[in-house]
Structures are given as structure tokens and as C-alpha cells.
Write a protein that holds these residues in place. Structure first.
Motif, PDB file in Angstrom:
ATOM      1  N   VAL A 188      47.073  48.265  70.499  1.00 46.16           N
ATOM      2  CA  VAL A 188      47.288  49.000  71.765  1.00 46.16           C
ATOM      3  C   VAL A 188      47.903  50.361  71.435  1.00 46.16           C
ATOM      4  CG1 VAL A 188      47.404  47.011  73.321  1.00 46.16           C
ATOM      5  CG2 VAL A 188      49.455  47.685  72.052  1.00 46.16           C
ATOM      6  N   PRO A 189      47.174  51.219  70.745  1.00 49.95           N
ATOM      7  CA  PRO A 189      47.784  52.458  70.245  1.00 49.95           C
ATOM      8  C   PRO A 189      48.042  53.504  71.327  1.00 49.95           C
ATOM      9  CG  PRO A 189      45.448  52.401  69.715  1.00 49.95           C
ATOM     10  CD  PRO A 189      45.782  51.065  70.283  1.00 49.95           C
ATOM     11  N   ASN A 190      47.276  53.489  72.432  1.00 53.43           N
ATOM     12  CA  ASN A 190      47.344  54.565  73.425  1.00 53.43           C
ATOM     13  C   ASN A 190      47.822  54.036  74.772  1.00 53.43           C
ATOM     14  OD1 ASN A 190      46.027  56.464  71.565  1.00 53.43           O
ATOM     15  ND2 ASN A 190      44.176  55.240  71.958  1.00 53.43           N
ATOM     16  N   PRO A 191      48.440  54.912  75.587  1.00 57.58           N
ATOM     17  CA  PRO A 191      48.811  54.493  76.940  1.00 57.58           C
ATOM     18  C   PRO A 191      47.596  53.939  77.693  1.00 57.58           C
ATOM     19  CG  PRO A 191      49.856  56.576  76.417  1.00 57.58           C
ATOM     20  CD  PRO A 191      48.911  56.295  75.290  1.00 57.58           C
ATOM     21  N   GLY A 192      47.795  52.803  78.345  1.00 58.20           N
ATOM     22  CA  GLY A 192      46.710  52.136  79.072  1.00 58.20           C
ATOM     23  C   GLY A 192      45.964  51.111  78.252  1.00 58.20           C
ATOM     24  N   ASP A 211      54.775  55.564  79.403  1.00 53.87           N
ATOM     25  CA  ASP A 211      55.967  55.990  78.654  1.00 53.87           C
ATOM     26  C   ASP A 211      55.953  55.469  77.222  1.00 53.87           C
ATOM     27  OD1 ASP A 211      56.420  53.305  79.018  1.00 53.87           O
ATOM     28  OD2 ASP A 211      58.296  53.529  80.128  1.00 53.87           O
ATOM     29  N   CYS A 212      54.816  54.899  76.808  1.00 52.53           N
ATOM     30  CA  CYS A 212      54.580  54.351  75.458  1.00 52.53           C
ATOM     31  C   CYS A 212      55.318  53.034  75.197  1.00 52.53           C
ATOM     32  CB  CYS A 212      54.911  55.361  74.359  1.00 52.53           C
ATOM     33  SG  CYS A 212      53.680  56.690  74.278  1.00 52.53           S
ATOM     34  N   SER A 213      56.008  52.502  76.194  1.00 54.29           N
ATOM     35  CA  SER A 213      56.617  51.179  76.028  1.00 54.29           C
ATOM     36  C   SER A 213      55.523  50.117  76.021  1.00 54.29           C
ATOM     37  CB  SER A 213      57.604  50.897  77.162  1.00 54.29           C
ATOM     38  OG  SER A 213      56.930  50.831  78.410  1.00 54.29           O
ATOM     39  N   ILE A 214      55.783  49.017  75.320  1.00 61.34           N
ATOM     40  CA  ILE A 214      54.853  47.888  75.294  1.00 61.34           C
ATOM     41  C   ILE A 214      55.429  46.797  76.187  1.00 61.34           C
ATOM     42  CG2 ILE A 214      53.810  46.090  73.877  1.00 61.34           C
ATOM     43  CD1 ILE A 214      53.687  48.057  71.584  1.00 61.34           C
ATOM     44  N   ASN A 215      54.625  46.373  77.154  1.00 58.77           N
ATOM     45  CA  ASN A 215      55.052  45.355  78.104  1.00 58.77           C
ATOM     46  C   ASN A 215      54.179  44.109  77.961  1.00 58.77           C
ATOM     47  OD1 ASN A 215      57.026  47.053  79.599  1.00 58.77           O
ATOM     48  ND2 ASN A 215      55.178  48.252  80.034  1.00 58.77           N
ATOM     49  N   VAL A 216      54.782  42.963  78.218  1.00 52.56           N
ATOM     50  CA  VAL A 216      54.080  41.683  78.163  1.00 52.56           C
ATOM     51  C   VAL A 216      54.398  40.928  79.448  1.00 52.56           C
ATOM     52  CG1 VAL A 216      53.791  39.501  76.924  1.00 52.56           C
ATOM     53  CG2 VAL A 216      54.240  41.605  75.645  1.00 52.56           C
ATOM     54  N   ASP A 249      50.979  47.779  88.362  1.00 51.24           N
ATOM     55  CA  ASP A 249      51.062  48.881  87.408  1.00 51.24           C
ATOM     56  C   ASP A 249      51.240  48.323  85.998  1.00 51.24           C
ATOM     57  OD1 ASP A 249      53.778  48.300  86.959  1.00 51.24           O
ATOM     58  OD2 ASP A 249      54.488  49.856  88.346  1.00 51.24           O
ATOM     59  N   LEU A 250      51.370  49.192  85.020  1.00 52.57           N
ATOM     60  CA  LEU A 250      51.387  48.772  83.624  1.00 52.57           C
ATOM     61  C   LEU A 250      52.739  48.204  83.187  1.00 52.57           C
ATOM     62  CD1 LEU A 250      49.199  51.525  81.931  1.00 52.57           C
ATOM     63  CD2 LEU A 250      48.528  49.417  83.112  1.00 52.57           C
TER      64      LEU A 250
END
Length: 550
Positions: A188-192, A211-216, A249-250
Motif C-alpha cells: 500500500v505505497p500510495n494514499p488510497g 495523511d500516509c497513515s496505515i489504518n486497519v 472514509d479511509l
């Protein structure tokens, strides 16, 4: 016949059942009117203790799924049980009840005195025990699942085959105090960017936000439970459930509800509906050197502490600061219990015997410089070996290794080239990170394997093969070439997969037995410098029993 005393008549109330242990076997004793009977003490359907059941009209009803058996004959009377109970001969010697475990019941023993009142005959302590068992599921579980008296050198089949045990593993382990692998950051290198993943059997989505955070978060719509993310991977600005088009949202927040206010003043959500309280369930997330983990527990210790210093050192030997680069995937299903895969990689003994390729070409051979590491808790492990030359394998070792093929050669000699690139004495390491991750470094081929259990008898294995940014074309080709060792049809993988199936088949077709894990008795449980060892398996089950409350 071998008659032995197992209880006193005064211990059993009229129309009641008493559970006893006879030579390691659970037995149920029943007192009906003026007769005493004995049967096997465990339901033939799902291993529940019949001593926790209910006696009525000469039958015993299982407390778990309500199977019923005739107490006198042991006959299964209704589903889900279909297999009869074994019966045992009993007799009385005064107040003493004797049993012959080798003889089936052919007669009943009349009680030579009037029956006392049912309530008066039941000791207060027995009533208290039954009441405590009924009100305390943990106590009931411990009574139902009894570990062998030999300790960690025996593992009962129910550890691998029982549905209740599996469901408890999901609760206590995968959804408990663990860090579960979910992705590599390079996926998941890019936003989205997003991928679908799992924590245990639970589907989750891993996504990089703006914001480049990784969410699960769980892949379950908060409206009607639909798995809203259908693609395995992709890029998106929002997630929209296909059923009723609720959108998120993401970060997993609920962003939109069609017709939230209804139409023409009618319908819609209540006026006090708070969208902020109906987002997706988010997990705790951490990342280390490009590897992403998630947990249902919000106050988890840092990943480095979770791994411990020795396993962290091996983790960082593979993920050494270079950025991983995705090379591809394998995915397949294995017909076995998920823990068997952990065992397989904590069992260097099998690796010296099963794998023709490993032993013939010196990757993992008895006598190699090697290590079977277990962390202090016993949950994580690393199997490591330094590659030897074929000529260094002793003739005595070859005799014990039936998989060794003296005349086998490679059509592609570059296949076995080991390019030293890691700060490690080992050419082969397999790290098992509890509960769902294997990190493989087999010479220069690199990968992570994610375990996704689907039940006690099956799990999915997701393989993610990777290299590093900065690899030239030749190194990438070399990693892919050696990748033929891995995967469902790899030179090594296919043998492990089949062996795991054989083990599960054995337990399902000849059930109710135990596994023997006694190799390397000098190490009770933990790290061993011998390949002929099962000490790390014992350490894993020491931890498993503590987490499961068994």
C-alpha cells in the motif's frame, strides 16, 4: 477381570451422575432407582463431559448439544450423536462401587438397602460444584478438556480437532493480546492504496490514508454486516458498501448514508442518530521496517517487546533497513489445523528426514551448524541452519536420512548459489511470529506467509514474495529462481503441505488419541542447538495452554 474401587455409593444421589477418572479415562457413574451403571464419561459427538449433563427417565442428556444416551445400554438415542457409549461392568462391595474397565456391562447390581431421599442423598459440596460449573464457563471448560498427566510431552487430539477449542482460539489468541501480521507497507505505497487481509478468520482492510497513515478495520459494514470491500487490492478515495451504499472514509469513519433524512419528511434515520458512533471497527496498528501488524487490544506492548530481543534480532536480520519490494503472491488452502504449520517450523527433526531437496543439497541436515530458537514465552521461534556442502555429510547421517538422494543433480546450477547479503551466520531461517506469521529466508529467496484459519480442520496460507528496492535485475531473477522452493508446489512446500494433511487425517479417522513430543528431553521446553528436538513445540504449547486457560 480387574475390578477396582472407584467411588462410594453415598457419593451418588438417586437419578444422578458422577464423573470419575479411571486410569486416565473419564467414566460416568449413574444411580437409577436401585441400580448402578457405568459408561464412558465423554459424549461421542463433541467430547463434552456427561457428568455435567442431566439424568431423566433412564437417559443421560449431554449438556453441550443435547445428545441423549440410554444409561443401561449406552445406545445413542438422538442427534447429533450417532455413536453409542461404551458401557462397563460394575458391582457393589458394601458401600463401595467397583468397575472392570475391560468388561462391558452384562448385568446390573441391585442396591441392597432402601433408597434415601434424593435431595438428602446429594452432598452439599456436590450441589455446589454443579452450581459453580453451570455458572462458570471457564470451570466447565477446564473440566471438559483435561490435559494428559504426562504434561507437555503429550498433546491431545482435541487441541487440533475440536470446534469449541477453535472458537476459543479466535477469542483468546487472534482477537486477544497478540500482534497479527496484516501486510507489507510496499503493498500500500500510495494514499488510497488498500488490500484485503485477515486477523485470524476475521476479514479486515488495510489502507493508506491521505495523511500516509496505515489504518486497519474490519471488512463489515456497520449497517447490515455486508463485507463492503470486494476487491483484493486497489486504490480508492472511499469505501462504499454495495448493499445500501453506506460510505466510509479511509480512517473507517462513517461518511455518508443515502436518504438519511428520508424523503418528503418520511422515513430516514432517527433524529438523534450519531454517525460518529457507527464507523467501522478499527484495530490498533503498528509497523516495523516495512511490516504491518494489527491487534484488537488497544494497550498492546510495543512490537519490539512482543518479539523479544532474540527473535527481534532475527527479524531485523531479514528486514535489515532496505525497503521491501513486492514480487508476487501464492495462495492455497491446507486441510489441517493452523497450529500444525507452527509446529512444522518448530520441528527441525522432520526437516532432516522429509525433504529430499533440503537434505540432498545440504540446506538443512543433521550435523549442520543449526539452532532452534524459542523466545522466553515460547510463542515465537526461529529455525536456522548454515548451508553445508554435500561432501561434508557423514555416511552415518545419510543412512538415517531416507530422503537423501546421492545421485540427484541440478539442471540449473545457479539455483543453489547463496549470495551473502545479510548480517547473519545462517543461510536458512524460518521465523514463526505468533500467531499468524512466518518469515522465510531460504538463501536469497524472501517471503512472508500469513496463516488464515477457517476452522479446526483447515486454514488458508497467503504467501507474499519480496525483494528489496535497489536489487538489480539479476538479483531479482535469482530471488524468483530460488522461489521455486516455496509455495504450494514448491520443492519444499508441497511436502510440508501433504504431511500436515496426513496428520489431520489421522486424527479425524482414528480420533481421541495423543501426540508424542518427547525428543530432546534435556531441554524441557525452549531453545535447542540440536535439530533432533521437539523442545520448541513443547514451549509453544506451554504458552498456548496459558493463553487458553487450559
Amino acid at each position: 477381570m480387574a475390578w477396582q474401587r472407584i467411588a462410594s455409593l453415598s457419593e451418588i444421589a438417586v437419578d444422578a451422575v458422577l464423573g470419575v477418572d479411571v486410569d486416565g479415562s473419564r467414566v460416568a457413574l449413574y444411580r437409577l432407582a436401585n441400580e448402578v451403571f457405568a459408561t464412558a464419561g465423554i459424549c461421542t459427538h463433541a467430547m463434552a463431559l456427561l457428568s455435567d449433563g442431566f439424568v431423566e427417565d433412564g437417559n443421560i442428556e449431554c449438556p453441550l448439544h443435547q445428545s441423549q444416551f440410554d444409561i443401561r445400554s449406552g445406545k445413542a438415542l438422538c442427534a447429533p450423536a450417532t455413536e453409542d457409549l461404551r458401557t462397563y461392568a460394575v458391582k457393589l462391595d458394601g458401600d463401595e462401587i467397583l468397575i472392570d474397565m475391560e468388561q462391558q456391562a452384562e448385568f446390573t447390581q441391585a442396591i441392597p438397602k432402601p433408597m434415601p431421599d434424593r435431595q438428602a442423598a446429594r452432598p452439599v459440596t456436590d450441589t455446589q460444584t454443579i452450581s459453580a460449573t453451570n455458572s462458570d464457563p471457564e470451570l466447565a471448560l477446564m473440566k471438559r478438556y483435561v490435559w494428559p498427566t504426562e504434561g507437555l510431552t503429550r498433546i491431545p487430539d482435541w487441541v487440533y480437532t475440536d470446534q469449541t477449542i477453535y472458537e476459543r482460539e479466535v477469542e483468546k489468541i487472534f482477537h486477544g493480546r497478540t500482534w497479527n501480521y496484516v501486510a507489507l507497507e510496499c503493498e500500500v505505497p500510495n494514499p488510497g492504496d488498500f488490500i484485503r487481509s485477515n486477523v485470524g478468520p476475521t476479514p479486515v482492510v488495510v489502507v493508506r490514508a491521505a495523511d500516509c497513515s496505515i489504518n486497519v478495520f474490519e471488512n463489515r459494514c456497520s449497517h447490515r454486516a455486508a463485507e463492503f470491500c470486494r476487491e483484493l487490492s486497489g486504490n480508492t478515495k472511499e469505501f462504499v458498501c454495495p448493499y445500501h451504499q453506506w460510505s466510509y472514509d479511509l480512517h473507517g469513519n462513517l461518511a455518508g448514508i443515502p436518504f438519511r433524512r428520508g424523503v418528503n419528511g418520511k422515513g430516514g434515520m432517527p433524529a438523534d442518530f450519531n454517525a460518529a458512533q457507527h464507523g467501522l471497527r478499527r484495530l490498533n496498528v503498528t509497523s516495523h521496517r516495512g511490516v504491518v501488524f494489527a491487534s484488537y487490544v488497544q494497550d498492546m506492548e510495543p512490537l519490539q517487546d512482543y518479539l523479544g530481543p532474540e527473535v527481534l534480532k532475527e527479524f531485523e536480520a531479514t528486514f535489515d533497513g532496505r525497503k521491501p519490494r513486492l514480487l508476487g503472491y501464492y495462495r492455497h488452502t491446507l486441510p489441517g489445523n493452523w497450529k500444525l504449520y507452527h509446529e512444522n517450523l518448530k520441528d527441525p527433526y522432520h526437516a532432516t528426514l522429509l525433504h529430499t531437496f533440503l537434505v540432498t543439497f545440504g540446506l538443512l541436515v543433521a550435523g549442520n551448524r543449526s539452532l532452534m530458537l524459542a523466545d522466553a514465552t515460547g510463542r515465537h521461534g526461529v529455525m536456522a541452519s548454515a548451508k553445508s556442502e554435500r561432501k561434508s555429510i557423514s555416511s552415518d547421517a545419510k543412512k538415517d536420512m531416507r530422503a537423501y538422494r546421492d545421485g540427484m543433480t541440478l539442471a540449473e546450477p545457479r539455483f543453489m548459489d547463496f549470495i551473502e547479503e545479510f548480517d547473519s551466520p545462517w543461510s536458512v531461517t524460518m521465523a514463526t511470529i505468533w500467531p499468524n506469521l512466518i518469515i522465510q529466508r531460504e538463501m536469497n529467496t524472501l517471503g512472508v506467509r500469513q496463516i488464515v484459519p477457517t476452522g479446526p480442520h483447515e486454514f488458508i496460507m497467503k504467501w507474499t514474495m519480496f525483494g528489496f528496492e535497489g536489487d538489480d535485475d539479476e538479483m531479482t531473477r535469482h530471488r524468483l529462481r530460488q522461489g521455486n522452493l516455496m509455495g504450494p508446489a514448491g520443492f519444499l512446500g508441497l511436502e510440508d503441505n501433504e504431511a500436515i494433511k496426513f496428520v489431520q487425517d489421522g486424527m479425524r479417522h482414528v480420533p481421541g488419541r495423543q501426540h508424542l513430543v518427547k525428543l530432546d528431553p534435556a531441554v524441557a521446553a525452549g531453545t535447542s542447538d540440536s535439530l533432533i528436538s521437539e523442545a520448541s513445540i513443547r514451549a509453544m504449547y506451554r504458552h498456548w495452554r496459558a493463553e487458553m486457560g487450559l
